[in-house]
Design an enzyme around this catalytic site. Structure first.
Site, mmCIF file in Angstrom:
data_model
loop_
_atom_site.group_PDB
_atom_site.id
_atom_site.type_symbol
_atom_site.label_atom_id
_atom_site.label_comp_id
_atom_site.label_asym_id
_atom_site.label_seq_id
_atom_site.Cartn_x
_atom_site.Cartn_y
_atom_site.Cartn_z
ATOM 1 N N ASP A 96 91.656 13.784 118.463
ATOM 2 C CA ASP A 96 91.311 12.659 117.878
ATOM 3 C C ASP A 96 89.967 12.215 118.582
ATOM 4 O O ASP A 96 89.943 12.223 119.755
ATOM 5 C CB ASP A 96 92.402 11.539 118.429
ATOM 6 C CG ASP A 96 92.279 10.336 117.456
ATOM 7 O OD1 ASP A 96 91.273 9.827 116.972
ATOM 8 O OD2 ASP A 96 93.648 9.642 117.226
ATOM 9 N N GLU A 246 89.640 8.741 109.382
ATOM 10 C CA GLU A 246 90.299 7.244 109.307
ATOM 11 C C GLU A 246 89.186 6.366 108.743
ATOM 12 O O GLU A 246 88.217 6.085 109.351
ATOM 13 C CB GLU A 246 90.735 6.932 110.736
ATOM 14 C CG GLU A 246 91.579 5.484 110.570
ATOM 15 C CD GLU A 246 91.800 4.641 111.793
ATOM 16 O OE1 GLU A 246 92.731 3.942 111.891
ATOM 17 O OE2 GLU A 246 90.689 4.497 112.654
ATOM 18 N N HIS A 320 100.294 5.102 114.883
ATOM 19 C CA HIS A 320 100.413 4.322 115.857
ATOM 20 C C HIS A 320 99.891 2.862 115.630
ATOM 21 O O HIS A 320 100.004 2.044 116.671
ATOM 22 C CB HIS A 320 99.687 4.712 116.977
ATOM 23 C CG HIS A 320 98.380 5.067 116.585
ATOM 24 N ND1 HIS A 320 97.793 5.746 115.750
ATOM 25 C CD2 HIS A 320 97.306 4.606 117.238
ATOM 26 C CE1 HIS A 320 96.502 5.651 115.525
ATOM 27 N NE2 HIS A 320 96.321 4.944 116.698
#
Ligand code: GLC
Length: 545
Positions: A96, A246, A320
């Site tokens: 990430d 994202e 998450h």
């Protein structure tokens, strides 16, 4: 471009996945110890959220060193072992990359604070006085998006927490540093990257007040974002890896550009519009039931729209940052199993790449905390105060948090019914919901009718059937208020997917004769198909011909 269309990604939140040393927080060795479980599920790639050194103000999304392992998660050797062990099982890792901002503890920011001009230009500093904030923009976690540094006489921009300073992507040196981070991890043998809020990296030339919104229209999908991504991917030579961006508050047109192969940007992207259908007036902190018509409309627009111009969606309900899907769109009670399975098939049979978030394959639910002391998430704690300041009682604020807090998705993975759900032998950093005695991996591994067994089947079907991995999609029954329905097709096969999104029976009339089709998958027992039939509560049905 890597071959990815028949692959499924599993997301791990390391802090909550498996604790190998009893300190109450998950770690890398914990992940390695569960690789057999993941191999059994059949997933191809593991995306781990950040485990880099970080003050943990935003659980690792405040990175202070991009090329090391935070000791709380283990060592570089542990990480190399995880990569190697995963590789033996045919599983690749995706890391990430939090490149919109760094922690204010990062060496670059520290140098900037000590007056180093080179590093001040790594961030977005504006000269000024404490009484005059550069713009009225609001941080995503509440409060102003600027912080004043008295010693420098400057403000810096932070779209997230005050300890997450936005990087200045206009500076070529910053872009070079970030490419080096990608090169470093690529050399370690990982297979892909997830880029955190990457559509926010390009800020405007002129900073102005937003009188109609919170400022996001000035920096979302900003003017240089596509150029920056193209450059990053080309120069770091990651075009053949699996990459997912994202995208915060993005648009379909931009997502087509981010993901169409000819653009050479990313493999796919996450967009979030379908996860706002229960935000009253667009406000996350205002509760309402999901608007199912809107949900169907969004799936239709994004699936058909991306397809029309060669874009590729990441398919997901959970991560998450989100409450648990079964609590939100399904039923935690009577139809818990059925609704968890229906939600899985709704997205796994679509066009795109499915993501399973740890515990989703078990139908894990929200936590149902009743006291603010049980929360850890910075956003939840900030908003609790903001809700109180707006005049809500603490009961009202807690009810909102119970439905919306990111901690819902961060409770420990429910491995078995022993102490702390088998996640740790110590005190878990965040308490698991009580229902782990009933909902856990061990119980479901032994049950052929479990939610997990259903997920495993869906993962396998994507590899078996080209109609799922490669087929075209067209939505049908568009005006039906209860049923999400789509057709997938290639030259050789056709699949029909029907999902009753509600807890009531639903009458459907199939558009053409499917009576002789084979039942590929269902969450209720059914052996006959009629052109006119009643779907049971949360029933899902996939037919093949
Ligand atoms: C993304 C992450 C979230 C984090 C934020 C800031 O939305 O998923 O967890 O807080 O970016 O980095």
């Amino acid at each position: 471009m890597a071959d990815f269309k028949n692959k499924v990604v599993y997301q791990i939140y390391p802090k909550s996945f498996c604790d190998s040393n009893g300190d109450g927080e998950g770690d890398l060795k914990g992940i390695t110890s569960k690789l057999d479980y993941l191999q059994d599920l059949g997933v191809d790639l593991l995306w781990s959220t950040p485990f880099f050194p970080s003050p943990q103000r935003d659980n690792g999304y405040d990175v202070s060193d991009y090329c090391a392992v935070d000791p709380r998660f283990g060592t570089m050797e542990d990480l190399e072992e995880l990569i190697a062990e995963a590789d033996k099982r045919g599983i690749g890792l995706m890391f990430d990359m939090v490149f919109n901002h760094t922690s204010t503890q990062h060496e670059w920011f520290q140098k900037a604070l000590s007056g180093d001009k080179k590093y001040q230009d790594y961030y977005i500093f504006k000269d000024g006085t404490p009484d005059k904030i550069p713009t009225n923009w609001v941080s995503k976690f509440g409060g102003p998006a600027w912080e004043y540094v008295p010693g420098l006489g400057k403000w810096y921009l932070h779209l997230f927490d005050v300890t997450q300073a936005d990087l200045n992507w206009e500076n070529p040196e910053v872009r070079e540093e970030l490419k080096n981070v990608l090169r470093f991890w690529k050399a370690k043998g990982i297979k892909g990257f997830r880029f955190d809020v990457v559509n926010l990296i390009s800020k405007p030339e002129v900073y102005e007040n937003d009188y109609i919104g919170d400022g996001r229209r000035f920096y979302t999908d900003g003017h240089h974002v596509h150029g920056f991504l193209k450059e990053l991917v080309a120069d770091a030579e990651i075009g053949d890896m699996v990459t997912v961006g994202e995208m915060s508050s993005t648009s379909l047109d931009n997502c087509i550009r981010y993901t169409a192969p000819k653009e050479k940007e990313l493999t796919m992207c996450f967009s979030f519009h379908h996860l706002k259908v229960d935000y009253k007036d667009g406000d996350k902190w205002s509760l309402m039931k999901p608007d199912l018509r809107k949900l169907k409309e969004l799936f239709t627009t994004w699936q058909e729209g991306m397809q029309a111009q060669d874009g590729w969606n990441a398919l997901f309900w959970c991560n998450h940052d989100q409450p648990r899907a079964v609590s939100r769109f399904g039923d935690e009670g009577k139809y818990w199993v059925e609704s968890a399975k229906m939600l899985a098939s709704a997205i796994h049979l679509m066009r795109g790449t499915p993501y399973i978030y740890q515990g989703e394959e078990l139908g894990m639910t929200n936590h149902h905390y009743t006291s603010i002391d049980q929360y850890r998430d910075v956003e939840s704690l900030n908003y609790y105060q903001i809700l109180l300041d707006k005049g809500k009682t603490s009961e009202e604020a807690l009810e909102i948090l119970a439905a919306r807090s990111r901690d819902n998705g961060r409770t420990p993975m429910q491995w078995d019914d022993s102490h702390a759900a088998g996640f740790t032998t110590g005190t878990p950093w965040l308490a698991p919901p009580e229902n782990y005695h009933r909902i856990n991996a061990k119980a479901q591994m032994e049950d052929a009718a479990s939610v997990r067994a259903f997920y495993k089947k869906l993962v396998a079907l994507r590899k078996e059937l080209a109609v799922i991995s490669e087929g075209k999609i067209a939505f049908i029954l568009r005006d039906d208020p209860q049923v999400l329905a789509y057709r997938r097709y290639t030259d050789n096969a056709q699949m029909l997917v029907l999902c009753n999104l509600t807890g009531e029976n639903a009458e459907v009339t199939l558009p053409e004769s499917w009576e002789k089709a084979n039942i590929l998958l269902t969450n209720w027992s059914r052996d006959t198909i009629r052109d006119k039939m009643t779907l049971k509560p949360y029933e899902c049905l996939a037919l093949l011909k």
